[in-house]
Design an enzyme around this catalytic site. Structure first.
Site, PDB file in Angstrom:
ATOM      1  N   ASN A   7       6.900  45.729 -53.672  1.00  0.00           N
ATOM      2  CA  ASN A   7       5.749  45.713 -54.580  1.00  0.00           C
ATOM      3  C   ASN A   7       4.637  46.551 -53.963  1.00  0.00           C
ATOM      4  OD1 ASN A   7       3.201  44.941 -55.718  1.00  0.00           O
ATOM      5  ND2 ASN A   7       4.241  43.246 -56.728  1.00  0.00           N
ATOM      6  N   HIS A  10      -0.669  46.858 -53.643  1.00  0.00           N
ATOM      7  CA  HIS A  10      -1.842  46.892 -52.769  1.00  0.00           C
ATOM      8  C   HIS A  10      -2.085  48.240 -52.109  1.00  0.00           C
ATOM      9  CE1 HIS A  10      -2.608  42.966 -54.036  1.00  0.00           C
ATOM     10  NE2 HIS A  10      -1.453  42.543 -53.625  1.00  0.00           N
ATOM     11  N   HIS A  43       2.677  45.496 -60.598  1.00  0.00           N
ATOM     12  CA  HIS A  43       2.091  44.524 -61.515  1.00  0.00           C
ATOM     13  C   HIS A  43       0.942  45.204 -62.248  1.00  0.00           C
ATOM     14  CE1 HIS A  43       0.123  40.279 -61.998  1.00  0.00           C
ATOM     15  NE2 HIS A  43       0.339  40.872 -63.150  1.00  0.00           N
ATOM     16  N   ARG A  45      -1.812  44.666 -64.239  1.00  0.00           N
ATOM     17  CA  ARG A  45      -2.639  43.541 -64.654  1.00  0.00           C
ATOM     18  C   ARG A  45      -3.522  43.942 -65.822  1.00  0.00           C
ATOM     19  NH1 ARG A  45      -3.979  39.073 -61.779  1.00  0.00           N
ATOM     20  NH2 ARG A  45      -2.719  38.588 -59.950  1.00  0.00           N
ATOM     21  N   ARG A  49      -6.963  45.841 -61.942  1.00  0.00           N
ATOM     22  CA  ARG A  49      -7.655  45.822 -60.647  1.00  0.00           C
ATOM     23  C   ARG A  49      -6.954  46.692 -59.607  1.00  0.00           C
ATOM     24  NH1 ARG A  49      -6.716  39.636 -58.695  1.00  0.00           N
ATOM     25  NH2 ARG A  49      -7.437  39.225 -60.795  1.00  0.00           N
ATOM     26  N   GLU A  70       5.936  44.148 -63.553  1.00  0.00           N
ATOM     27  CA  GLU A  70       5.396  42.786 -63.732  1.00  0.00           C
ATOM     28  C   GLU A  70       4.231  42.869 -64.713  1.00  0.00           C
ATOM     29  OE1 GLU A  70       4.233  41.543 -59.822  1.00  0.00           O
ATOM     30  OE2 GLU A  70       6.195  40.700 -59.429  1.00  0.00           O
ATOM     31  N   THR A 101      -1.509  35.964 -58.077  1.00  0.00           N
ATOM     32  CA  THR A 101      -0.795  35.060 -58.989  1.00  0.00           C
ATOM     33  C   THR A 101      -0.726  33.668 -58.384  1.00  0.00           C
ATOM     34  OG1 THR A 101       0.490  36.908 -59.775  1.00  0.00           O
ATOM     35  CG2 THR A 101       1.404  34.728 -60.197  1.00  0.00           C
ATOM     36  N   GLU A 151      12.573  34.712 -61.593  1.00  0.00           N
ATOM     37  CA  GLU A 151      12.119  34.983 -60.221  1.00  0.00           C
ATOM     38  C   GLU A 151      11.418  33.718 -59.740  1.00  0.00           C
ATOM     39  OE1 GLU A 151      10.233  38.708 -59.218  1.00  0.00           O
ATOM     40  OE2 GLU A 151       8.977  37.718 -57.704  1.00  0.00           O
ATOM     41  N   HIS A 191       6.750  36.271 -53.762  1.00  0.00           N
ATOM     42  CA  HIS A 191       5.343  35.871 -53.607  1.00  0.00           C
ATOM     43  C   HIS A 191       5.099  35.184 -52.270  1.00  0.00           C
ATOM     44  CE1 HIS A 191       1.239  35.645 -55.187  1.00  0.00           C
ATOM     45  NE2 HIS A 191       1.156  34.667 -54.319  1.00  0.00           N
TER      46      HIS A 191
END
Ligand SMILES: CC(=O)[C@@H](O)[C@H](O)COP(=O)(O)O
Ligand SMILES: NCC(=O)COP(=O)(O)O
Length: 240
Positions: A7, A10, A43, A45, A49, A70, A101, A151, A191
């Site tokens: 993922n 970030h 992801h 969102r 962000r 995601e 999340t 998941e 996660h």
């Protein structure tokens, strides 16, 4: 064979800190794949962000492994997924004020609408995965929607280890895996997984893919992304 979805959210968090053009998640995805990533997860969102629509569109053209998008199960996001056609979609809960999340999505309370969302996506050839807690009622509901995957949210497992050093939450994940597979679902997890807590989850029977981001990007800041991904693959095999 257990696979790793990296993922790269970030990487985009760092870019968005200055609203600039670097670091580019698209370049990060190339390096993650060179390091051994079996897939790329992002992801998108609702508040944008970190990952932006532009990132997802370019990743669709550049990712050589597979792209897991995601997203919240909203009309806007379903429209984007139908347009971009990721290799699969993971439907996650979103709250504007959350730092990350916070838990699994509630399928039980939204069964009719969520089943329609699965039908829309899967009839367009996009397999769906539900991001849920290892709660038997949520797993049963996921199967009812005809989704292909779940998941399992590993946040509680990770928190329990960091707070108490105990692995007791692993049993819930093991049982969740068992119930899901018996219901005809394929199982991923993610996660809060780290280089130190990933191996017991990697060993769960029937586990197909681990989606891991924050810990890999954190390590990559120091040692580089290729090496961070290579080391996570070793950690998943208990060889780090
Ligand atoms: C669903 C999940 O656990 C993560 O993949 C999610 O992307 C977390 O959101 P942030 O990346 O914004 O922390
Ligand atoms: N779905 C989990 C994911 O993609 C990455 O979560 P994290 O490792 O950043 O906590």
């Amino acid at each position: 064979m257990l696979t790793l979805g990296v993922n790269i959210d970030h990487v985009a968090t760092v870019r968005q800190a200055r609203r600039t053009v670097e670091p580019d998640p698209v370049a990060a995805a190339v390096l993650a794949e060179l390091g051994g990533a079996d897939g790329i997860t992002v992801h998108l969102r609702e508040d944008r962000r970190h990952i932006q629509d532009r990132d997802v569109r370019l990743l669709r053209q550049t990712v050589r492994t597979h792209l897991n998008l995601e997203m919240a199960p909203t009309e806007e996001m379903v429209g984007i997924a139908l347009d971009i056609k990721p290799d699969y979609v993971t439907l996650v809960p979103e709250k504007r004020e959350e730092v990350t999340t916070e838990g699994g999505i509630d399928i039980v309370g939204n069964l009719k609408r969520f089943t329609e969302v699965v039908e829309q996506l899967q009839s367009a050839g996009i397999p769906v995965s539900w991001f849920i807690d290892a709660d038997p009622s949520q797993i049963e509901a996921a199967a009812k929607t005809q989704a292909k995957f779940i998941e399992l949210h590993t946040g509680k497992y990770a928190e329990a280890i960091s707070e108490t050093g105990r692995f007791h939450e692993l049993e819930f994940l093991r049982k969740g895996c068992e119930i899901a597979i018996a219901s005809g679902l394929r199982v991923n997890a993610g996660h809060g997984l780290t280089y130190w807590n990933v191996y017991p989850v990697a060993c769960l029977s029937g586990m197909e893919e681990l989606n891991i981001g924050h810990t890999i990007i954190s390590r990559a800041v120091v040692v580089g992304l290729e090496r961070a991904v290579k080391e996570m693959k070793l950690a998943m095999r208990g060889q780090l």
